[in-house]
Each structure stands twice: as structure tokens, then as C-alpha cells.
Design an enzyme around this catalytic site. Structure first.
Site, PDB file in Angstrom:
ATOM      1  N   ASP A  31      23.098  34.738  20.109  1.00 12.75           N
ATOM      2  CA  ASP A  31      23.904  35.419  21.124  1.00 12.75           C
ATOM      3  C   ASP A  31      23.940  36.900  20.807  1.00 12.75           C
ATOM      4  O   ASP A  31      23.991  37.286  19.631  1.00 12.75           O
ATOM      5  CB  ASP A  31      25.324  34.837  21.116  1.00 12.75           C
ATOM      6  CG  ASP A  31      26.056  34.991  22.440  1.00 12.75           C
ATOM      7  OD1 ASP A  31      26.143  36.135  22.927  1.00 12.75           O
ATOM      8  OD2 ASP A  31      26.548  33.985  22.971  1.00 12.75           O
ATOM      9  N   SER A 124      21.793  26.358  38.010  1.00 11.33           N
ATOM     10  CA  SER A 124      22.987  26.511  38.839  1.00 11.33           C
ATOM     11  C   SER A 124      22.781  25.861  40.196  1.00 11.33           C
ATOM     12  O   SER A 124      21.670  25.847  40.737  1.00 11.33           O
ATOM     13  CB  SER A 124      23.275  28.008  39.031  1.00 11.33           C
ATOM     14  OG  SER A 124      24.219  28.230  40.048  1.00 11.33           O
ATOM     15  N   TYR A 148      20.939  36.430  41.922  1.00 10.74           N
ATOM     16  CA  TYR A 148      21.277  35.533  40.812  1.00 10.74           C
ATOM     17  C   TYR A 148      20.659  34.152  41.025  1.00 10.74           C
ATOM     18  O   TYR A 148      19.994  33.599  40.135  1.00 10.74           O
ATOM     19  CB  TYR A 148      22.793  35.402  40.673  1.00 10.74           C
ATOM     20  CG  TYR A 148      23.208  34.249  39.780  1.00 10.74           C
ATOM     21  CD1 TYR A 148      22.994  34.311  38.410  1.00 10.74           C
ATOM     22  CD2 TYR A 148      23.786  33.102  40.315  1.00 10.74           C
ATOM     23  CE1 TYR A 148      23.351  33.249  37.583  1.00 10.74           C
ATOM     24  CE2 TYR A 148      24.143  32.045  39.497  1.00 10.74           C
ATOM     25  CZ  TYR A 148      23.924  32.121  38.135  1.00 10.74           C
ATOM     26  OH  TYR A 148      24.262  31.069  37.332  1.00 10.74           O
ATOM     27  N   LYS A 152      17.588  32.085  38.865  1.00 11.48           N
ATOM     28  CA  LYS A 152      17.681  30.723  38.331  1.00 11.48           C
ATOM     29  C   LYS A 152      16.544  29.858  38.869  1.00 11.48           C
ATOM     30  O   LYS A 152      15.947  29.060  38.137  1.00 11.48           O
ATOM     31  CB  LYS A 152      19.039  30.113  38.680  1.00 11.48           C
ATOM     32  CG  LYS A 152      20.202  30.668  37.871  1.00 11.48           C
ATOM     33  CD  LYS A 152      20.058  30.333  36.400  1.00 11.48           C
ATOM     34  CE  LYS A 152      21.286  30.733  35.597  1.00 11.48           C
ATOM     35  NZ  LYS A 152      21.135  30.404  34.155  1.00 11.48           N
ATOM     36  N   ASP A 293      29.157  33.607  51.246  1.00 12.30           N
ATOM     37  CA  ASP A 293      29.937  32.449  50.812  1.00 12.30           C
ATOM     38  C   ASP A 293      29.672  31.247  51.722  1.00 12.30           C
ATOM     39  O   ASP A 293      29.533  31.396  52.942  1.00 12.30           O
ATOM     40  CB  ASP A 293      31.433  32.770  50.811  1.00 12.30           C
ATOM     41  CG  ASP A 293      31.901  33.387  49.500  1.00 12.30           C
ATOM     42  OD1 ASP A 293      31.073  33.489  48.580  1.00 12.30           O
ATOM     43  OD2 ASP A 293      33.076  33.764  49.415  1.00 12.30           O
TER      44      ASP A 293
END
Length: 337
Positions: A31, A124, A148, A152, A293
Site C-alpha cells: 500500500d 465494481s 471510473y 474497471k 445516477d
């Protein structure tokens, strides 16, 4: 088995560390701590009696990855490291592609060079985009609407291609829905930098008094109470799903699995459940919908049950109880230490 967890000091990663240690595995946390806190390692030790090994490094540094995998004799990787804000990915798309896609490529190259074959990848549900049908099955088309989500999807495709290459990997892709809650001890939990992007930590900070009011974006969706519906899964259940994924990683070359409960919960339902858990009223204000959304999405959890032998055990009441337990014991997150 020694497992390296990239991003292992983060919210999901810390809970996976606990689950793996309880399962008798050795853990190496890799990390750079850009969105996590070193105190997490002490908390993992307090919960399990064992502190994971820690390597401070960036997932795009292939030489550092090779060194870590070799030095610790790792036999598998759980890849969580990445940037994850949908909103930030629009304004910082270059950074998101560099970290999420290039970082995944560098990790795969390091694994190939060190002979580590098994990887579990943190993907995701955003890869699906607008649902054509619910619940969302793994064979639903992929049409992510944000940078994003596209990073993925591209990381999934990259790993799937490498799985068929001359130096193949065994790949399990886990499509998360909405991880919430915390470890039941209240020692580790979700502690995002700045204003939270996700609903549950935002509610928690309102409940503890760090934020004045919860903004609910949209109350005119075609849902029973007008607010968006999501599939929330307890982070401890999610962590258990990774152990199950590791156990079957070498049984087929590529496996793509949802990790969700198969049930949808609206924003207002979650607020009511959290208010019941903390014994406080959560002040809310309604705001216009945010661009992109989606009204409702939740998982089909059948494949996870059939192939991984996994299902979510905890409901919304337990998720809110544990999230509040973490927040009340750590009003300022890990900065309290």
C-alpha cells in the site's frame, strides 16, 4: 499460503486481512497509504493477534512489486489498489487510467515474472451501467457511464486476456456492489479522506456531528419512495467472499462473480435503519439528481452461491449497527490515535 493484498490498508482491504489471518493465511499488505492510515495495521493486530507484513509501495512500480512478491514468497494476490471516486474520475481521468489500468498491468507483469499465478481482482458493479433488467447477472452487457467504471472494465478485460496468454494467470473478478458496515469490534472501518463520496460514511458523519445534514440527491426516481435503490453488502461478508474466491482461483482460468446480497435498499430506508441503530435523527435535505445516477440496481447473487459457496449473512440492521459502532468509537476516524 502467503497472500499479497494491494491496497490492503484500506476499508475493504483491512477486513480482508482479518478474514485471511483468521483463515490461517499469511498476509502481506502492499500500500502507498494515499487513501488509508498506517494505524490500520495496529488495529488488525489487535483484532487477530497477528500483524501483517507491510510493504509501502505504488502499484505502478513493477520492480517494487517483483521485490515484494519474491521476498515474501507470495503465492496469490488480491488486487484492491486503485482510485474509486466516480465524480473525481471525470475531472481526473488521466490519473484514474494510470492507477487503475496501468497499475493492474504492472501488477500482472510482476506476477508473471515471479511465477505467482492466482489473482482475485476487486472490480465494481459500475461496469454494468444502466440495467436492462434486475437483478444484475454476470452475463449482463457492460456499459459503464463513468471513467471510473471504464477503468474497471478495462482492467477486467486486461486480466482476462492475460489469463489466456503464454504466461497465464488464474483470475477471479469480483464485482462489488456497495460495501458498508465495519468489523464488529469497531476497531477498523470506513474512514475516507475529505467529504465522503459514499452514502453510509456520509450518514455516519452526520450522526456523529462532523457534517450538518445529509444531502439526498433525487427523490423523484421511479422507486417506492422516490430515492435511489442500491445493494448494500456488509464489508465482513465481502471479505469472506475473497477467501472463498482464493480457494477456487485455480479451478478455472477466468471467473466473474457478483458480490452482493440480491436485495435493494433505498436511500431513505438506509437512513431510517441507521437512525434506529444510533438512536438519533438524521437530518436530510433533498437536492436534484446527480448526472449519471441510476434509479435502481442490485445483484443476482446466484453465481456466488453456486460457484463460491458464498452468500451474504448480514442484513441492513447489522450493517448500520456496525457502522455506527465504528463511528462512535472513532469520531475522527484513525486520526483519533
Amino acid at each position: 499460503m502467503t497472500v499479497m493484498i494491494t491496497g490492503g490498508a484500506g476499508f475493504v482491504g483491512s477486513h480482508i486481512c482479518v478474514e485471511l489471518i483468521h483463515a490461517g493465511r499469511k498476509v502481506v499488505v502492499y500500500d502507498n497509504f494515499c487513501n488509508s492510515h498506517p494505524e490500520v495495521i495496529n488495529r488488525i493486530r489487535r483484532i487477530t493477534g497477528t500483524a501483517p507484513e507491510v510493504v509501502r509501495g505504488d502499484v505502478r512500480d513493477v520492480e517494487a512489486l517483483i521485490s515484494a512478491l519474491s521476498a515474501h514468497g507470495c503465492s496469490a494476490v488480491i488486487h484492491l489498489a486503485g482510485l474509486k471516486s466516480v465524480a473525481d474520475s471525470v475531472s481526473k481521468s488521466t490519473e484514474y487510467y494510470d492507477c487503475n489500468v496501468v497499475g493492474t498491468l504492472r501488477l500482472a507483469q510482476a506476477m508473471q515474472q515471479t511465477g505467482v499465478r492466482n489473482i482475485v481482482f476487486s472490480s465494481s458493479a459500475t461496469v454494468y451501467g444502466e440495467p436492462d433488467m434486475l437483478p444484475l447477472r454476470e452475463d449482463h452487457k457492460l456499459a459503464p457511464f463513468s471513467p471510473y467504471g471504464r477503468t474497471k472494465m478495462q482492467a477486467e478485460e486486461l486480466l482476462s486476456d492475460i489469463a489466456q496468454s503464454q504466461s497465464p494467470l488464474n483470475v477471479v473478478i469480483l464485482r462489488y456492489f456497495n460495501p458498508v458496515g465495519s468489523h464488529e469490534s469497531g476497531l477498523i472501518g470506513e474512514d475516507p479522506n475529505g467529504i465522503p463520496n459514499n452514502l453510509m460514511p456520509y450518514i455516519s458523519r452526520v450522526a456523529i456531528g462532523r457534517l450538518p445534514v445529509l444531502n439526498v440527491y433525487g427523490n423523484d426516481y421511479p422507486t417506492p419512495d422516490g430515492t435511489g435503490i442500491r445493494d448494500y453488502v456488509h464489508v465482513a461478508d465481502l471479505a469472506a467472499g475473497h477467501v472463498a474466491a482464493l480457494d477456487c482461483a485455480d479451478k478455472q482460468r477466468v471467473l466473474k462473480v457478483n458480490l452482493g446480497t440480491g436485495r435493494g435498499t433505498s436511500v431513505l430506508e438506509l437512513v431510517d435503519a441507521y437512525a434506529g441503530a444510533c438512536g438519533k435523527t438524521i437530518p436530510i435535505t433533498f437536492a436534484p439528481r446527480r448526472a449519471g445516477d441510476i434509479a435502481s440496481y442490485y445483484a443476482s447473487a446466484e453465481l456466488a452461491a453456486n460457484v463460491l459457496g458464498w452468500h451474504a449473512k448480514r442484513g441492513i440492521a447489522e450493517m448500520c449497527r456496525d457502522a455506527w459502532n465504528w463511528q462512535r468509537k472513532n469520531p475522527n476516524g484513525y486520526l483519533d490515535q
